[in-house]
Write a protein that holds these residues in place. Structure first.
Motif, mmCIF file in Angstrom:
data_model
loop_
_atom_site.group_PDB
_atom_site.id
_atom_site.type_symbol
_atom_site.label_atom_id
_atom_site.label_comp_id
_atom_site.label_asym_id
_atom_site.label_seq_id
_atom_site.Cartn_x
_atom_site.Cartn_y
_atom_site.Cartn_z
ATOM 1 N N TYR A 183 44.916 44.830 11.742
ATOM 2 C CA TYR A 183 45.339 44.167 12.980
ATOM 3 C C TYR A 183 46.349 43.039 12.779
ATOM 4 O O TYR A 183 47.402 43.010 13.414
ATOM 5 N N ASP A 184 46.050 42.104 11.879
ATOM 6 C CA ASP A 184 46.863 40.892 11.792
ATOM 7 C C ASP A 184 48.268 41.164 11.282
ATOM 8 O O ASP A 184 49.246 40.736 11.883
ATOM 9 N N LYS A 222 54.969 43.788 14.266
ATOM 10 C CA LYS A 222 55.492 44.186 15.576
ATOM 11 C C LYS A 222 56.312 43.073 16.206
ATOM 12 O O LYS A 222 57.353 43.299 16.796
ATOM 13 N N TYR A 260 39.580 45.043 17.052
ATOM 14 C CA TYR A 260 40.149 45.596 15.829
ATOM 15 C C TYR A 260 39.181 45.542 14.660
ATOM 16 O O TYR A 260 39.394 46.159 13.638
ATOM 17 N N SER A 265 50.261 43.059 13.832
ATOM 18 C CA SER A 265 50.704 42.233 14.958
ATOM 19 C C SER A 265 51.948 41.436 14.604
ATOM 20 O O SER A 265 52.891 41.363 15.380
ATOM 21 N N HIS A 266 51.936 40.840 13.416
ATOM 22 C CA HIS A 266 53.104 40.041 13.016
ATOM 23 C C HIS A 266 54.307 40.942 12.727
ATOM 24 O O HIS A 266 55.443 40.559 12.970
ATOM 25 N N ALA A 281 51.789 36.135 18.581
ATOM 26 C CA ALA A 281 51.687 37.401 17.859
ATOM 27 C C ALA A 281 50.245 37.650 17.427
ATOM 28 O O ALA A 281 49.740 38.771 17.487
ATOM 29 N N SER A 282 49.560 36.604 16.984
ATOM 30 C CA SER A 282 48.206 36.771 16.468
ATOM 31 C C SER A 282 47.193 37.012 17.579
ATOM 32 O O SER A 282 46.053 37.349 17.319
ATOM 33 N N GLY A 283 47.607 36.779 18.819
ATOM 34 C CA GLY A 283 46.698 36.988 19.931
ATOM 35 C C GLY A 283 45.994 35.727 20.392
ATOM 36 O O GLY A 283 45.233 35.747 21.351
#
Length: 556
Positions: A330-331, A337, A303, A334-335, A79-81
Motif C-alpha cells: 500500500y504505502d 502513484k 490494505y 501510494s507514493h 499520498a499516504s492517506g
RNA sequence: GCGGAUAUGGUGAAGUGGUUAUCACCUGAGGUUUCCAACCUCAUAUCGUGGGUUCGACUCCCGCUAUCCGCACCA
C-alpha cells in the motif's frame, strides 16, 4: 503482578513528579493538555529505552537507522492517506449537544461516506435527518471539519506551502525507499528504523502518558518480496504467550505454534512479534502483563493483511503499546502513484523468460507528421494489434476516425528476453509507542514494600535502562571522605555511557532510599576505611547486599 | 467537544469573608551520628489564572487554563 489500584497510581505519579521522571509540561504557564516533560531523571530513561530499541532491531543485521524531518509537506501525507483519514467531519445534535461523526450517521445511505466532502455530507444529513444515537431526536447542526494533524506552513507569506507535523515516522522510510534500497545493494529483505516525535492533535488527551499530542515513536519498516516464502527460526521463543485472535478467541501458544496453526497469518509478522516481546521484557515489562491481540478484519485498514497489537496491562487496564502490521504494498504504491517515481525492487527470474513478439508498430518518420497530436494514441492502438492485422485500416481514436496506411506502420518481430521484473515490495511494520512503553515499565517496576514498619518503594528497572547507573555517597562529608567520593564520582562521569550522582545530604539510609526510588542499581559508599585502603562499599539495590571492592576494581 | 467534580509550598492533604494560612512527608542549611528514610534547630506558598461582588476575597460569583470521572472521538 501488582494490583493496579487508584491509590498506588497516585503514589506512583507523585513519586515520578517529585523525582523528576515524568511531569506535566509548561506547568508554570498553567500547563498544556497532552504534553509531558521527561525531567532530569526521565530524560535519560527515555534516551536509554530509545537506544535499547534501536540496538535491538539493528542486531537483526539488515536494518539501518534513518532520521527524517517532522515537518512534512501536504503532498506526502495526502499520498499516504493521512489527510483523508485524519480528517473527521463532526456534527452536533441540536437537542442534546452530542457530537457525532457525520459519515457514521449517513452510513446506510452511501457505500463509502468517509470519502464524501463536507457539502455532500451536509446535504445527505439534511435530507435524511437521521436520529441522534444518544437522545433519539432528529436535528443536526453544521458539519465541521476536525483534523487531527497539526497544521503548519513551510515558508512564510504567500510563498509558504501547507504542511503538517508528521502523525507518524513511517512515511519517511517510504519516501527514502530508493536510497535505502541502494544502500542494501538492491537486495531484499531489509528494513529501516526511525525514532522520533510524532504529533496528533487529539480531541481530548487523557490518562497521563497514554494519550499524548506529541509523542515518541519508534518504527521499523521491513521490506520483503511477497513471492518468497520467508523462513524464520522461532525456536528461541519457547514460552507460550496469550494471543487473542480475530473473533475474540483467546489461546496460549508459543509464537512458532501460532504461525504453524495459522493464527498468525504471516511468518514475518510472527517473527517480529517474538522480537517485540524480547524487547519489552528486556526493558522491564512483566511478561504476565503482556498479550497480543489481532485486529478484527473490519478494524484493519483495507490494505492490511494481518495486524497484531502488543497490549500491556497497567494502572489504566490493557493498553495497546505496539502495532505489528503487514501493510502489503500500500504505502510504496501510494507514493509511486502520487509522484510517478519508481519505488520498486528488481526480482531476477530463476530462468529468463523469452517472449516472442510478433506484431506491428508505427513508422515514426511517416506516422508522426500524418497523425500529429494523435500519433501517440495511434501507436498504442497499433501495438495492441496482432500479427494478422492488415492495412489500410480505420481506427477510431477519441471519436476521430483515422486512416492508417501501409506506409505508416512496420512489422515488429523479435524475441524479448526478460531476466526479471520490477515489483513493489511488501512491508511489515512494527510501530512502538515509546511513551506508553516507558509508562508501563515504570508501572511494572514500581514496587511498594515495607521496611522496618515504614513504606518503602523501589523502581526495579533493568540496569540497561536505569536512568542513573550509580550513586556515590560519602558516609560523612569530613576527614576527606567527601573529596574522595567527589573524585570517584567525576571519574565515573567521565566514562562514556555512565551516569553517576553524587549525594552527600541526609543520613546514609535516606540516600539509599532516594537512590532506590529512582531505580539506581548500585550505590558506592566511601567511609573511613576507604581513606586508608582504597576500598569502598558496593551496595545492590535489589537485595541490599554490600561488598567491599577496591576503587580500581569497580565494575563501571 | 458535551455533562459532572476538582485546583492551597516539591508531594499529599486540612482550613477560615478580617491581624504573621495549618499538618505530614520531601527538599535545603547547620549540628549530631562509624552503612539502610533516626534526632535537634532553622528555611521554603502573596492558596491555578484573569475579572467581579465587598470596607476587606484563599474563602462568594463569572470567564479562561489544567486535572480527574462518564460520553463521544482516537491508537
Amino acid at each position: 503482578m501488582d494490583d493496579f489500584s487508584a491509590e498506588r497510581l497516585s503514589r506512583l505519579t507523585g513519586i515520578l513528579k517529585r523525582r523528576g521522571v515524568i511531569l506535566p509540561a509548561f506547568e508554570i504557564h498553567g500547563g498544556a493538555a497532552g504534553l509531558y516533560d521527561f525531567g532530569p531523571v526521565g530524560g535519560r530513561l527515555r534516551n536509554r529505552v530509545n537506544q535499547t530499541w534501536i540496538d535491538h532491531w539493528l542486531s537483526l543485521g539488515n536494518i539501518v537507522e534513518i532520521s527524517c524531518p517532522t515537518v512534512t509537506p501536504y503532498a506526502v501525507l495526502e499520498a499516504s492517506g493521512h489527510v483523508g483519514e485524519f480528517s473527521d467531519f463532526l456534527t452536533e445534535c441540536k437537542a442534546c449537544g452530542e457530537a457525532s461523526r457525520a459519515d457514521h450517521l449517513v452510513e446506510d445511505l452511501h457505500s463509502n461516506p468517509d470519502s464524501l466532502p463536507k457539502e455532500k455530507l451536509e446535504e445527505l444529513l439534511q435530507s435524511s435527518n437521521p436520529p441522534c444515537p444518544s437522545c433519539g431526536e432528529c436535528g443536526w447542526g453544521a458539519v465541521e471539519a476536525q483534523n487531527l494533524m497539526f497544521n503548519t506552513k513551510i515558508g512564510t507569506g504567500s510563498s509558504g506551502r501547507q504542511g503538517f507535523l508528521r502523525p507518524e515516522t513511517a512515511q519517511g522510510m517510504f519516501t527514502s525507499f530508493s536510497s535505502i534500497y541502494r544502500h542494501f545493494r538492491e537486495r531484499l529483505p531489509f528494513g529501516a528504523v526511525q525514532t522520533g516525535k510524532g504529533y496528533r492533535n487529539e480531541i481530548s488527551p487523557r490518562q497521563g502518558m497514554i494519550r499524548l499530542r506529541e509523542f515518541n515513536m519508534a518504527e521499523l519498516e521491513y521490506f520483503i518480496d511477497p513471492e518468497i516464502e520467508p523462513i524464520h527460526d522461532f525456536s528461541a521463543w519457547t514460552q507460550p504467550v496469550t494471543l487473542i485472535a480475530d473473533g475474540g478467541k483467546e489461546s496460549m501458544n508459543t509464537i512458532g505454534e501460532a504461525v504453524e496453526k495459522g493464527i498468525i497469518r504471516h511468518p514475518t509478522v510472527g517473527y517480529f512479534m517474538g522480537w517485540t516481546m524480547d524487547f519489552l521484557l528486556k526493558v522491564g515489562i512483566n511478561p504476565d502483563g503482556l498479550r497480543f491481540r489481532q485486529h478484527e478484519s473490519d478494524e484493519m485498514a483495507h490494505y492490511a493483511q494481518d495486524c497484531w497489537d502488543a497490549e500491556i496491562l497497567g494502572s489504566y487496564g490493557w493498553v495497546e503499546c505496539v502495532g505489528i502490521a503487514h501493510r502489503g504494498c500500500y504505502d510504496l504504491e501510494s507514493h509511486e502513484k502520487a509522484t510517478g517515481q519508481r519505488l520498486r525492487a528488481w526480482r531476477t527470474f530463476q530462468e529468463p523468460k523469452s517472449v516472442e513478439i510478433d506484431g506491428w508498430t508505427i513508422d515514426g518518420a511517416k506516422a508522426g507528421p500524418a497523425f500529429r497530436a494523435l500519433a501517440g494514441k495511434v501507436k498504442e492502438a497499433i501495438e495492441g494489434l496482432d500479427s494478422t492485422a492488415s492495412f489500410p485500416l480505420t481506427l477510431n481514436i477519441d471519436g476521430t476516425d483515422v486512416e492508417v496506411l501501409d506506409e505508416h506502420v512496420k512489422r515488429r518481430q523479435f524475441t524479448d528476453n526478460q531476466t526479471g521484473e520490477w515489483f513493489i515490495p511488501h512491508v511489515v511494520e512494527p510501530a512502538f509507542g515509546i511513551d506508553r512503553i516507558i509508562w508501563h515499565l515504570l508501572d511494572h517496576c514500581y514496587e511498594e514494600t515495607d521496611k522496618g514498619g515504614e513504606n518503602y518503594s523501589y523502581l526495579r528497572l533493568p540496569s540497561s535502562v536505569a536512568p542513573v547507573d550509580v550513586c556515590v555517597l560519602p558516609l560523612y562529608e569530613k576527614d576527606g571522605m567527601g573529596e574522595l567520593a567527589a573524585t570517584i564520582h567525576r571519574d565515573l562521569c567521565s566514562k562514556p555511557g555512565i551516569v553517576s550522582i553524587f549525594d552527600a545530604s541526609g543520613s546514609i539510609g535516606r540516600r539509599y532510599a532516594r537512590a532506590d526510588e529512582i531505580g539506581v542499581p548500585w550505590c558506592i559508599t566511601v567511609d573511613h576505611d576507604s581513606l586508608k585502603d582504597g576500598t569502598v562499599t558496593l551496595r545492590s539495590r535489589d537485595d541490599g547486599s554490600q561488598t567491599r571492592v577496591g576503587i580500581s576494581d569497580l565494575p563501571f
